[in-house]
Design a protein around this motif. Structure first.
Motif, short mmCIF file in Angstrom:
data_model
loop_
_atom_site.label_atom_id
_atom_site.label_comp_id
_atom_site.label_asym_id
_atom_site.label_seq_id
_atom_site.Cartn_x
_atom_site.Cartn_y
_atom_site.Cartn_z
N CYS A 62 0.83 -1.21 0.00
CA CYS A 62 0.00 0.00 0.00
C CYS A 62 0.86 1.26 0.00
N MET A 63 1.98 1.24 0.71
CA MET A 63 2.87 2.40 0.70
C MET A 63 3.48 2.61 -0.68
N TRP A 64 3.85 1.52 -1.33
CA TRP A 64 4.37 1.63 -2.70
C TRP A 64 3.29 2.18 -3.63
N GLY A 65 2.05 1.70 -3.49
CA GLY A 65 0.96 2.22 -4.31
C GLY A 65 0.70 3.69 -4.05
N ALA A 66 0.79 4.11 -2.78
CA ALA A 66 0.62 5.53 -2.46
C ALA A 66 1.73 6.36 -3.10
N GLY A 67 2.94 5.82 -3.13
CA GLY A 67 4.04 6.53 -3.79
C GLY A 67 3.80 6.70 -5.28
N THR A 68 3.26 5.67 -5.93
CA THR A 68 2.96 5.81 -7.36
C THR A 68 1.87 6.85 -7.60
N ALA A 69 0.91 6.95 -6.67
CA ALA A 69 -0.13 7.98 -6.79
C ALA A 69 0.47 9.37 -6.65
N ILE A 70 1.40 9.56 -5.72
CA ILE A 70 2.07 10.86 -5.56
C ILE A 70 2.88 11.19 -6.82
N GLY A 71 3.50 10.17 -7.41
CA GLY A 71 4.29 10.40 -8.62
C GLY A 71 3.48 10.79 -9.83
N GLU A 72 2.15 10.62 -9.79
CA GLU A 72 1.29 11.01 -10.90
C GLU A 72 0.89 12.48 -10.84
N LEU A 73 1.27 13.19 -9.78
CA LEU A 73 0.85 14.58 -9.61
C LEU A 73 1.53 15.56 -10.57
N PRO A 74 2.84 15.41 -10.91
CA PRO A 74 3.47 16.39 -11.81
C PRO A 74 2.73 16.62 -13.13
N PRO A 75 2.29 15.56 -13.87
CA PRO A 75 1.54 15.85 -15.10
C PRO A 75 0.25 16.63 -14.84
N TYR A 76 -0.41 16.33 -13.72
CA TYR A 76 -1.65 17.03 -13.38
C TYR A 76 -1.37 18.51 -13.14
N PHE A 77 -0.38 18.83 -12.31
CA PHE A 77 -0.08 20.23 -12.00
C PHE A 77 0.44 20.97 -13.22
N MET A 78 1.22 20.28 -14.05
CA MET A 78 1.75 20.93 -15.26
C MET A 78 0.61 21.34 -16.19
N ALA A 79 -0.32 20.43 -16.45
CA ALA A 79 -1.44 20.74 -17.34
C ALA A 79 -2.38 21.78 -16.73
#
Length: 405
Positions: free
Chosen positions: A192-209
């Motif tokens: 679950c911690m690894w999955g949470a890390g992958t979710a955090i890593g998806e934020l840059p494309p969101y903030f950039m767009a």
């Protein structure tokens, strides 16, 4: 020093324009100019231009440090509060007392969680290097726990040395007492911690767009430009990849939270497009991040865990090894190292390894070298990316100077 280097680099960029018959020629259109500038930046890599790449990387690092220092100074009240909290925690950590057992427990758990969250973030923001830390770290960890659980008939591995090393407990469990749910529960925290890390890593494309949509600027990002082109030519999309990307964009845009949840809950290499779509259409942050976190850290992780646990169950592994031995001609020679590796792991689990040095298995040797190569390539990609970012700064500065003339 940085200013002098910048001036020299601007002159270098100015001289790198195309020259025909002694005359400088500008690109025929802004899009053509952007394409050529992107090609110039992509050529700034260590294996083509090592000196320039290292110089740009160093200058970009200095600029980032300066920007971060200014941001921290503007938020000095928050920084001061965090430093005060850190001082209190440090005092609690070093002062002797009955609370030390809880401090040590929390330290171990927090470091363990931070380790897997960090690997999850690296897996999402691998900068195109394919540094998928599930295949390199989490998957092998779940496989090791699965093999050990069936061999020991228990998941109560002594701590320490678990999780650094797995050893069967002195009192082994009853044969057949291990179930899928038992193993899932054992590795749930790290997964679950690894999955949470992958979710955090998806934020840059969101903030950039999102920033691009709010400011009206056009970021020089290949994925975002591909997204813009896809929106412009949505009706003419013919190939499977374009239609798949368009389907994800429509699902996220129309269904909202549950569309994002569906995209995040299955292994989906196109999920970056979902983040760009959400940012472009100004989907609220908590709608995007909440659905992504639930999908990746809970639903998707349980799917991946089940796959690994079933694949490395005792009877499945034995059948796979026997099938390898059935391959004509090369089967027995391939089967032998797998058998030796499994036997060595069983001996380690029961703590029956003699003091004499053991020959290193070629499977573990290959895996270690693969991890080293992937990490080194990841570091190189960071250097190249930062150097290209500095080159982009120079190009933007040169354009702004041309406009002011």
């Amino acid at each position: 020093m940085a200013e002098n280097g910048t001036d020299c680099d601007l002159r270098r960029l100015g001289m790198s324009k195309e020259q025909h018959n002694g005359n400088f020629t500008e690109p025929s259109s802004p899009s053509e100019q952007k394409r050529k500038e992107r090609e110039e930046r992509q050529n700034i890599v260590l294996w083509r231009k090592p000196l320039i790449t290292l110089q740009y990387f160093f200058l970009e690092t200095l600029i980032n440090l300066k920007e971060w220092t200014i941001k921290l100074w503007h938020r000095r009240s928050i920084v001061a509060s965090l430093l005060l909290l850190l001082a209190v925690l440090t005092s609690a950590y070093y002062v002797e007392g009955a609370h030390q057992q809880y401090v040590q427990y929390m330290e171990k758990k927090l470091l363990w969680c931070a380790y897997w969250v960090g690997l999850g973030i690296l897996s999402s923001v691998g900068l195109g290097t394919g540094l998928h830390t599930f295949l390199l770290y989490l998957g092998p960890h779940i496989a090791s726990v699965t093999l050990a659980a069936y061999e020991c008939n228990s998941v109560d591995f002594p701590e320490p040395p678990y999780p650094d090393q797995i050893i069967c407990p002195d009192v082994e469990g009853v044969e057949g007492s291990i179930s899928l749910w038992t193993i899932i529960s054992k590795v749930r925290l790290e997964a679950c911690m690894w999955g949470a890390g992958t979710a955090i890593g998806e934020l840059p494309p969101y903030f950039m767009a999102r920033a691009a949509r709010l400011s009206g600027a056009e970021p020089d990002d290949e994925e975002y430009q591909e997204f813009e082109e896809m929106l412009e030519h949505a009706e003419a999309a013919q190939d499977f990849a374009s239609r798949a990307k368009l389907a994800i964009q429509n699902l996220v845009q129309r269904v909202g939270f549950f569309g994002i949840l569906a995209c995040a809950s299955i292994p989906n290499p196109l999920f970056d497009l979902a983040g760009i779509t959400c940012g472009h259409f100004l989907v609220p942050f908590w709608t995007f991040f909440g659905a992504t976190l639930i999908g990746k850290a809970i639903i998707k992780m349980h799917i991946q865990k089940l796959f690994v646990i079933i694949t490395f169950s005792k009877h499945i592994v034995e059948q796979m090894v026997s099938l390898i031995g059935a391959v004509p001609t090369v089967g027995p020679s391939l089967q032998k190292p797998f058998q030796e590796y499994l036997e060595a792991q069983r001996m380690k689990l029961h703590h029956k390894v003699d003091g004499a040095p053991q020959g290193e298995n070629w499977l573990s040797w290959m895996f270690e070298k693969l991890v080293i190569v992937m990490v080194c390539y990841f570091i190189l990609s960071i250097i190249n990316s930062m150097a290209q970012s500095y080159s982009k700064r120079l190009q933007q500065r040169m354009h702004s100077e041309e406009k002011t003339k």
